[in-house]
Design an enzyme around this catalytic site. Sequence first.
Site, PDB file in Angstrom:
ATOM      1  N   TYR A  75     -49.858  -0.735  26.275  1.00 44.93           N
ATOM      2  CA  TYR A  75     -50.965   0.074  26.787  1.00 44.93           C
ATOM      3  C   TYR A  75     -50.572   0.693  28.120  1.00 44.93           C
ATOM      4  O   TYR A  75     -49.662   0.239  28.807  1.00 44.93           O
ATOM      5  CB  TYR A  75     -52.242  -0.770  26.947  1.00 44.93           C
ATOM      6  CG  TYR A  75     -52.157  -1.835  28.023  1.00 44.93           C
ATOM      7  CD1 TYR A  75     -52.564  -1.576  29.338  1.00 44.93           C
ATOM      8  CD2 TYR A  75     -51.680  -3.109  27.733  1.00 44.93           C
ATOM      9  CE1 TYR A  75     -52.502  -2.552  30.321  1.00 44.93           C
ATOM     10  CE2 TYR A  75     -51.619  -4.096  28.716  1.00 44.93           C
ATOM     11  CZ  TYR A  75     -52.024  -3.813  30.008  1.00 44.93           C
ATOM     12  OH  TYR A  75     -51.955  -4.775  30.983  1.00 44.93           O
ATOM     13  N   CYS A  76     -51.279   1.767  28.475  1.00 48.66           N
ATOM     14  CA  CYS A  76     -51.111   2.417  29.778  1.00 48.66           C
ATOM     15  C   CYS A  76     -52.438   3.094  30.122  1.00 48.66           C
ATOM     16  O   CYS A  76     -53.449   2.840  29.474  1.00 48.66           O
ATOM     17  CB  CYS A  76     -49.938   3.408  29.769  1.00 48.66           C
ATOM     18  SG  CYS A  76     -50.057   4.707  28.521  1.00 48.66           S
ATOM     19  N   THR A  77     -52.463   3.946  31.108  1.00 41.40           N
ATOM     20  CA  THR A  77     -53.730   4.506  31.592  1.00 41.40           C
ATOM     21  C   THR A  77     -54.410   5.409  30.563  1.00 41.40           C
ATOM     22  O   THR A  77     -55.566   5.212  30.214  1.00 41.40           O
ATOM     23  CB  THR A  77     -53.509   5.301  32.892  1.00 41.40           C
ATOM     24  OG1 THR A  77     -52.825   4.481  33.830  1.00 41.40           O
ATOM     25  CG2 THR A  77     -54.836   5.739  33.486  1.00 41.40           C
ATOM     26  N   GLY A 109     -52.433   6.784  27.696  1.00 36.98           N
ATOM     27  CA  GLY A 109     -51.695   6.806  26.439  1.00 36.98           C
ATOM     28  C   GLY A 109     -50.346   7.501  26.461  1.00 36.98           C
ATOM     29  O   GLY A 109     -49.498   7.258  25.600  1.00 36.98           O
ATOM     30  N   ILE A 161     -56.256   2.944  28.494  1.00 36.26           N
ATOM     31  CA  ILE A 161     -57.370   2.157  29.035  1.00 36.26           C
ATOM     32  C   ILE A 161     -58.626   3.014  29.154  1.00 36.26           C
ATOM     33  O   ILE A 161     -59.745   2.522  28.966  1.00 36.26           O
ATOM     34  CB  ILE A 161     -56.995   1.583  30.416  1.00 36.26           C
ATOM     35  CG1 ILE A 161     -55.757   0.702  30.298  1.00 36.26           C
ATOM     36  CG2 ILE A 161     -58.147   0.789  31.014  1.00 36.26           C
ATOM     37  CD1 ILE A 161     -55.072   0.425  31.627  1.00 36.26           C
TER      38      ILE A 161
END
Length: 361
Positions: free
Chosen positions: A198-200, A202, A227
């Site tokens: 996951y990241c901020t 995508g 997220i």
Amino acid sequence: MANLSNRIDKNILKQRIKEESIARKTVSFYRYVNIENPNVLRDQLFINWSALNCFGRVYLAHEGINAQMSVPEDNWDKFVNELYAIDFFKDVPFKIAVDGNGKSFYKLIVKVRTKIVADGINDPAFDPSNTGKYLNAKEFNDAISQKDTIVVDMRNHYESEVGKFENAFCPDADTFREELPVVVEHLKGMEDKKIIMYCTGGIRCEKASAFLKHKGFKDVGHLKGGIIQYAQEVKEQQLESKFKGINFVFDERIGERITEDVISKCHQCGKPCDSHTNCKNDDCHLLFIQCTDCAEKMNGCCTPECMHIASLPIDEQRLRRKGRLKNGPECLAVYKSRLRPNLAEILKKEKSLSIHLNEGT
């Protein structure tokens, strides 16, 4: 010819956005797509978005677009229609910020770069389109609950410090370029395990998941929309949020709260706190976590040395900086973020020295 860059002092612009009464949306979007002439597109987008009073930070490259923007709600439909009228941006998905605060940027920046995300990958055999499986919020929660799933945070250390998914591996790195080899090394020997990332928003996981598959990992998934979209889906579907704390964002807000959990501490006194700030010394600007008490005591600075420099008259600060190479040996900057100074220890030593000197007198 229209002015294709901002020429107004940032302090004036910040005051304007502070006093602005119109409603705005904070939105992020990206797309990996072949753009033949990003320089021409850059000018077109700058003109269009300036006319709509949009602000933000946008990167274009031959490989696509990466954008974080603040759009007036009254111009939202026109913004979407104009963007979708460009063939390769048609129906690009938007991620809307969860906190509803559109005052996230104070000017518009549109830049052309070599890549929309600097990754350090120079392998001609790497296929960035061979990405891992997209997972929505429920699917991601289900995957986390499985015993042998490995969760990987593809953000920088200062992002995961204030918010992360349960049991995630968080690389101790400052950039995405640094993280990729760290993650591959950490996962060595786990090529057959289930990996979810996951990241901020995508965009980093798009490349990271493809890179892991390129390195031989077989079961790779990543959180669709990052997220930001996860928080929206959790709210809409009344799911349990497995992400705890604050989602760090790269705009004036610095972070948007996802849950009330505070998972970090003030870097100066150790009190539970998750408020990032930049050191008020203009030649330092170290990003660190500072509680309200320490902010008042230190005047928003990271160390006594920076507090002293920041207290000097502006003209003297500028004079001290004049003629020096940025980040050179004479730079006033006390620390760089990657050094991660132990601010609590520095203040403890400073206090001890002060007591010692006072006792000597």
